[in-house]
Enzyme design. Sequence first.
Site: not given
Length: 157
Positions: A114, A130
């Site tokens: 991330d 995401d």
Amino acid sequence: MTILMTLLAVVAMVLVDQVVKYWAVTVLAPIGSIPLIPGILQLTYVENRGAAFSLLENQTWLFVLLAAVVVGAIVYAFRKNLIQNIWGKASLLVICAGAVGNVIDRIVHQYVVDMIEVLFVRFPVFNIADIYVTVGVVMFAIYYLFQHKDPDEMEHK
């Protein structure tokens, strides 16, 4: 939308996600963070072993299984021609690309890379995959609520 176009769209989206994650691992990880808009948005390298807010941490097999079920349901919906327009089909392709992008990380690294951090609210650091999943789900909700017609409804018109 042909099968080849469908596959190419998903592959292209997954490639974008994986290239950004590769950049995050090779360039961002040693630095840690890069401010983009001070106080609002920055890039921060995070190895996420769970879901949002680290829920179900280290349950890789569960996330891989869930992604397989989601992708299987999408393939089924396409094969059975259950989705009635391009908006609905596009929404499922975007969700599929997000699921595949994150599952690649889970299988290869045992975590998801991330890097996008919103600073002005308490929100998990996230990635391109995401975003795909979130946007795809919103698109599908719009499709289902406002465009999808039940087969019984279509017969009576």
